[in-house]
Motif scaffolding. Structure first.
Motif, PDB file in Angstrom:
ATOM      1  N   TYR A 155      -6.524   4.363 -37.500  1.00  0.00           N
ATOM      2  CA  TYR A 155      -5.581   3.574 -36.708  1.00  0.00           C
ATOM      3  C   TYR A 155      -5.854   3.725 -35.211  1.00  0.00           C
ATOM      4  CZ  TYR A 155      -2.677   2.538 -40.795  1.00  0.00           C
ATOM      5  OH  TYR A 155      -2.214   2.075 -41.999  1.00  0.00           O
ATOM      6  N   LEU A 156      -6.098   4.957 -34.755  1.00  0.00           N
ATOM      7  CA  LEU A 156      -6.365   5.179 -33.337  1.00  0.00           C
ATOM      8  C   LEU A 156      -7.661   4.502 -32.897  1.00  0.00           C
ATOM      9  CD1 LEU A 156      -5.371   8.850 -32.419  1.00  0.00           C
ATOM     10  CD2 LEU A 156      -4.157   6.726 -31.971  1.00  0.00           C
ATOM     11  N   ALA A 157      -8.688   4.613 -33.727  1.00  0.00           N
ATOM     12  CA  ALA A 157      -9.979   3.998 -33.390  1.00  0.00           C
ATOM     13  C   ALA A 157      -9.862   2.481 -33.324  1.00  0.00           C
ATOM     14  CB  ALA A 157     -11.040   4.403 -34.411  1.00  0.00           C
ATOM     15  N   GLN A 158      -9.168   1.900 -34.308  1.00  0.00           N
ATOM     16  CA  GLN A 158      -8.981   0.451 -34.317  1.00  0.00           C
ATOM     17  C   GLN A 158      -8.201  -0.002 -33.085  1.00  0.00           C
ATOM     18  OE1 GLN A 158     -11.295  -0.745 -36.565  1.00  0.00           O
ATOM     19  NE2 GLN A 158      -9.741  -2.264 -37.075  1.00  0.00           N
ATOM     20  N   ALA A 159      -7.135   0.713 -32.771  1.00  0.00           N
ATOM     21  CA  ALA A 159      -6.308   0.353 -31.623  1.00  0.00           C
ATOM     22  C   ALA A 159      -7.112   0.405 -30.333  1.00  0.00           C
ATOM     23  CB  ALA A 159      -5.100   1.286 -31.535  1.00  0.00           C
ATOM     24  N   GLU A 160      -7.882   1.476 -30.143  1.00  0.00           N
ATOM     25  CA  GLU A 160      -8.655   1.613 -28.908  1.00  0.00           C
ATOM     26  C   GLU A 160      -9.708   0.527 -28.777  1.00  0.00           C
ATOM     27  OE1 GLU A 160     -11.328   4.849 -26.385  1.00  0.00           O
ATOM     28  OE2 GLU A 160     -10.789   5.260 -28.472  1.00  0.00           O
ATOM     29  N   ILE A 161     -10.434   0.252 -29.848  1.00  0.00           N
ATOM     30  CA  ILE A 161     -11.480  -0.777 -29.816  1.00  0.00           C
ATOM     31  C   ILE A 161     -10.897  -2.141 -29.457  1.00  0.00           C
ATOM     32  CG2 ILE A 161     -13.092  -2.095 -31.256  1.00  0.00           C
ATOM     33  CD1 ILE A 161     -13.570   0.554 -32.808  1.00  0.00           C
ATOM     34  N   ILE A 162      -9.796  -2.490 -30.103  1.00  0.00           N
ATOM     35  CA  ILE A 162      -9.170  -3.803 -29.890  1.00  0.00           C
ATOM     36  C   ILE A 162      -8.598  -3.913 -28.487  1.00  0.00           C
ATOM     37  CG2 ILE A 162      -7.259  -5.301 -30.606  1.00  0.00           C
ATOM     38  CD1 ILE A 162      -7.728  -4.121 -33.472  1.00  0.00           C
ATOM     39  N   LEU A 163      -7.916  -2.867 -28.012  1.00  0.00           N
ATOM     40  CA  LEU A 163      -7.286  -2.920 -26.700  1.00  0.00           C
ATOM     41  C   LEU A 163      -8.309  -2.921 -25.572  1.00  0.00           C
ATOM     42  CD1 LEU A 163      -4.299  -0.506 -27.361  1.00  0.00           C
ATOM     43  CD2 LEU A 163      -4.158  -2.973 -26.958  1.00  0.00           C
ATOM     44  N   VAL A 164      -9.362  -2.137 -25.715  1.00  0.00           N
ATOM     45  CA  VAL A 164     -10.428  -2.148 -24.696  1.00  0.00           C
ATOM     46  C   VAL A 164     -11.075  -3.527 -24.644  1.00  0.00           C
ATOM     47  CG1 VAL A 164     -12.697  -1.242 -24.072  1.00  0.00           C
ATOM     48  CG2 VAL A 164     -10.871   0.329 -24.757  1.00  0.00           C
ATOM     49  N   ASP A 165     -11.278  -4.140 -25.797  1.00  0.00           N
ATOM     50  CA  ASP A 165     -11.834  -5.495 -25.851  1.00  0.00           C
ATOM     51  C   ASP A 165     -10.898  -6.497 -25.177  1.00  0.00           C
ATOM     52  OD1 ASP A 165     -13.673  -7.596 -26.839  1.00  0.00           O
ATOM     53  OD2 ASP A 165     -11.962  -8.158 -28.067  1.00  0.00           O
ATOM     54  N   ALA A 166      -9.598  -6.271 -25.288  1.00  0.00           N
ATOM     55  CA  ALA A 166      -8.608  -7.201 -24.730  1.00  0.00           C
ATOM     56  C   ALA A 166      -8.523  -7.142 -23.209  1.00  0.00           C
ATOM     57  CB  ALA A 166      -7.232  -6.910 -25.327  1.00  0.00           C
ATOM     58  N   ILE A 167      -9.162  -6.167 -22.596  1.00  0.00           N
ATOM     59  CA  ILE A 167      -9.120  -6.045 -21.136  1.00  0.00           C
ATOM     60  C   ILE A 167      -9.972  -7.105 -20.460  1.00  0.00           C
ATOM     61  CG2 ILE A 167      -9.722  -4.524 -19.202  1.00  0.00           C
ATOM     62  CD1 ILE A 167      -9.029  -2.170 -21.026  1.00  0.00           C
ATOM     63  N   ASP A 168     -10.908  -7.688 -21.174  1.00  0.00           N
ATOM     64  CA  ASP A 168     -11.849  -8.644 -20.591  1.00  0.00           C
ATOM     65  C   ASP A 168     -11.153  -9.963 -20.294  1.00  0.00           C
ATOM     66  OD1 ASP A 168     -14.126  -9.852 -19.719  1.00  0.00           O
ATOM     67  OD2 ASP A 168     -14.891 -10.310 -21.713  1.00  0.00           O
ATOM     68  N   PHE A 169     -10.578 -10.092 -19.109  1.00  0.00           N
ATOM     69  CA  PHE A 169      -9.800 -11.274 -18.724  1.00  0.00           C
ATOM     70  C   PHE A 169     -10.570 -12.154 -17.751  1.00  0.00           C
ATOM     71  CE2 PHE A 169      -6.283  -8.639 -20.069  1.00  0.00           C
ATOM     72  CZ  PHE A 169      -5.426  -9.554 -20.637  1.00  0.00           C
ATOM     73  N   CYS A 170      -9.987 -13.317 -17.514  1.00  0.00           N
ATOM     74  CA  CYS A 170     -10.393 -14.116 -16.367  1.00  0.00           C
ATOM     75  C   CYS A 170     -10.096 -13.298 -15.105  1.00  0.00           C
ATOM     76  CB  CYS A 170      -9.604 -15.415 -16.313  1.00  0.00           C
ATOM     77  SG  CYS A 170      -9.719 -16.432 -17.793  1.00  0.00           S
ATOM     78  N   ASN A 171     -10.765 -13.621 -14.022  1.00  0.00           N
ATOM     79  CA  ASN A 171     -10.612 -12.830 -12.803  1.00  0.00           C
ATOM     80  C   ASN A 171      -9.423 -13.243 -11.943  1.00  0.00           C
ATOM     81  OD1 ASN A 171     -12.833 -11.143 -13.229  1.00  0.00           O
ATOM     82  ND2 ASN A 171     -14.238 -12.711 -12.504  1.00  0.00           N
ATOM     83  N   TYR A 172      -8.779 -14.365 -12.269  1.00  0.00           N
ATOM     84  CA  TYR A 172      -7.658 -14.766 -11.420  1.00  0.00           C
ATOM     85  C   TYR A 172      -6.470 -13.847 -11.666  1.00  0.00           C
ATOM     86  CZ  TYR A 172      -6.278 -17.406 -15.643  1.00  0.00           C
ATOM     87  OH  TYR A 172      -5.950 -17.774 -16.925  1.00  0.00           O
ATOM     88  N   LYS A 173      -5.634 -13.714 -10.640  1.00  0.00           N
ATOM     89  CA  LYS A 173      -4.530 -12.753 -10.676  1.00  0.00           C
ATOM     90  C   LYS A 173      -3.195 -13.477 -10.634  1.00  0.00           C
ATOM     91  CE  LYS A 173      -7.344  -9.246  -8.393  1.00  0.00           C
ATOM     92  NZ  LYS A 173      -7.531  -8.420  -7.170  1.00  0.00           N
ATOM     93  N   THR A 174      -2.469 -13.414 -11.717  1.00  0.00           N
ATOM     94  CA  THR A 174      -1.100 -13.919 -11.766  1.00  0.00           C
ATOM     95  C   THR A 174      -0.236 -12.813 -12.352  1.00  0.00           C
ATOM     96  OG1 THR A 174      -1.256 -14.811 -14.018  1.00  0.00           O
ATOM     97  CG2 THR A 174      -1.969 -16.254 -12.208  1.00  0.00           C
ATOM     98  N   ALA A 175       1.068 -12.955 -12.216  1.00  0.00           N
ATOM     99  CA  ALA A 175       1.970 -11.937 -12.758  1.00  0.00           C
ATOM    100  C   ALA A 175       1.784 -11.793 -14.261  1.00  0.00           C
ATOM    101  CB  ALA A 175       3.423 -12.297 -12.433  1.00  0.00           C
TER     102      ALA A 175
END
Length: 319
Positions: A155-175
């Motif tokens: 569970y911890l490994a899956q959570a970390e992999i998915i959340l780290v992957d989710a950090i890859d956003f567009c560069n624009y900054k909104t709230a």
């Protein structure tokens, strides 16, 4: 400039109508919606279809209404935008109340979000954040034996992999983007707290710290309070002053906004700053330490956090 032609063709039929509709759905006055964005007269002309807004003002309005720019300029986006809003609202509710059964069903029903060509990157990452949070919550309810075994590690490994992957956003900054990143970092903070990897958590928080001023303190009090708690933990062993400063800032935020999320944990962490190496407060700091611990216990009792309350009572009994 690339939106200019689109604006000119849909302004009267779609843009003006939808901004007014979304504003009224939220019971916003024109003054409330335009505060800090543009003048009230500009919004009035916009809603009447008289004037074309500049891009910066329009993005600010979208952010405040929690709607996408695509929804405003594409007349075919009505149903799709509602699907996204419904998913996000339900996900937040199920995560907050740790309703794992409903959260699992919600994720399964929206699995197509992962690869949908109609979904922008931010909403795809929101889906990944929801999935990562689900695995964190699954780990949290395991027994100590299960947490120490293969199931907990999975569970911890899956959570970390998915959340780290989710950090890859567009560069624009909104709230919305900044708040979503902070939610992701807070769940990574949970994982690294359990794994005793404070510097790994700090690495992520450092990338967003300068953008937190974009968040409305009252609206985002819950995730900001969690941020202060984990930032304090990151500095616990390396910088006592920063550790205490983040604890104090978190407590002040909670009291100012009447948000009690993590307040008991913040008070307990502050209590620990009064302890000597023997685990007991010095005589000159004893009354302050007990007062702080009592506040933590009162908050835990008020909100029926029984496990933490039992722990705090045991700590007090050993003083």
């Amino acid at each position: 400039m690339k939106y200019k032609q689109k604006f000119s063709t849909v302004l009267k039929d779609v843009l003006a109508e939808r901004i007014k509709k979304e504003r009224e759905l939220r019971n916003f006055t024109q003054e409330k919606l335009t505060s800090g964005i543009c003048s009230q007269s500009q919004l009035s002309r916009l809603e009447q279809g008289i004037d074309i807004p500049n891009t910066i003002s329009l993005i600010g309005i979208c952010d405040k209404l929690d709607i996408s720019l695509k929804y405003l300029i594409d007349e075919n986006q009505t149903d799709w935008d509602r699907v996204l809003a419904d998913f996000e609202n339900k996900a937040e509710e199920y995560i907050a109340f740790k309703n794992l059964k409903e959260l699992e069903n919600l994720i399964a029903r929206h699995d197509f979000f992962r690869d949908s060509e109609d979904l922008d990157i931010v909403h795809k990452q929101y889906y990944r954040y929801t999935l990562g949070a689900y695995y964190v919550l699954r780990y949290e309810i395991l027994t100590p034996e299960e947490k120490a075994g293969s199931q907990g590690a999975f569970y911890l490994a899956q959570a970390e992999i998915i959340l780290v992957d989710a950090i890859d956003f567009c560069n624009y900054k909104t709230a919305f983007v900044i708040s979503l990143k902070l939610k992701i970092f807070n769940y990574l903070g949970v994982i690294y707290y359990w794994s005793n990897m404070s510097q790994q958590a700090l690495k992520f928080y450092k990338t967003i710290e300068k953008d937190l001023h974009l968040l409305d303190t009252l609206k985002y009090a819950r995730i900001l309070a969690t941020y202060y708690y984990y930032m304090a933990w990151c500095y616990k062993s390396t910088n006592a002053n920063k550790h205490l400063t983040y604890l104090e800032d978190g407590i002040k935020l909670c009291l100012r906004t009447r948000c009690v999320h993590t307040l008991d944990a913040l008070y307990y962490s502050k209590f620990c700053t009064y302890l000597n190496k023997d685990g007991k407060p010095s005589s000159e700091k004893y009354s302050e330490a007990i007062s702080t611990l009592d506040k933590a216990m009162a908050i835990a009792e008020l909100f029926d956090n029984q496990n933490f309350l039992s722990f705090l009572k045991e700590v007090k009994n050993q003083l």
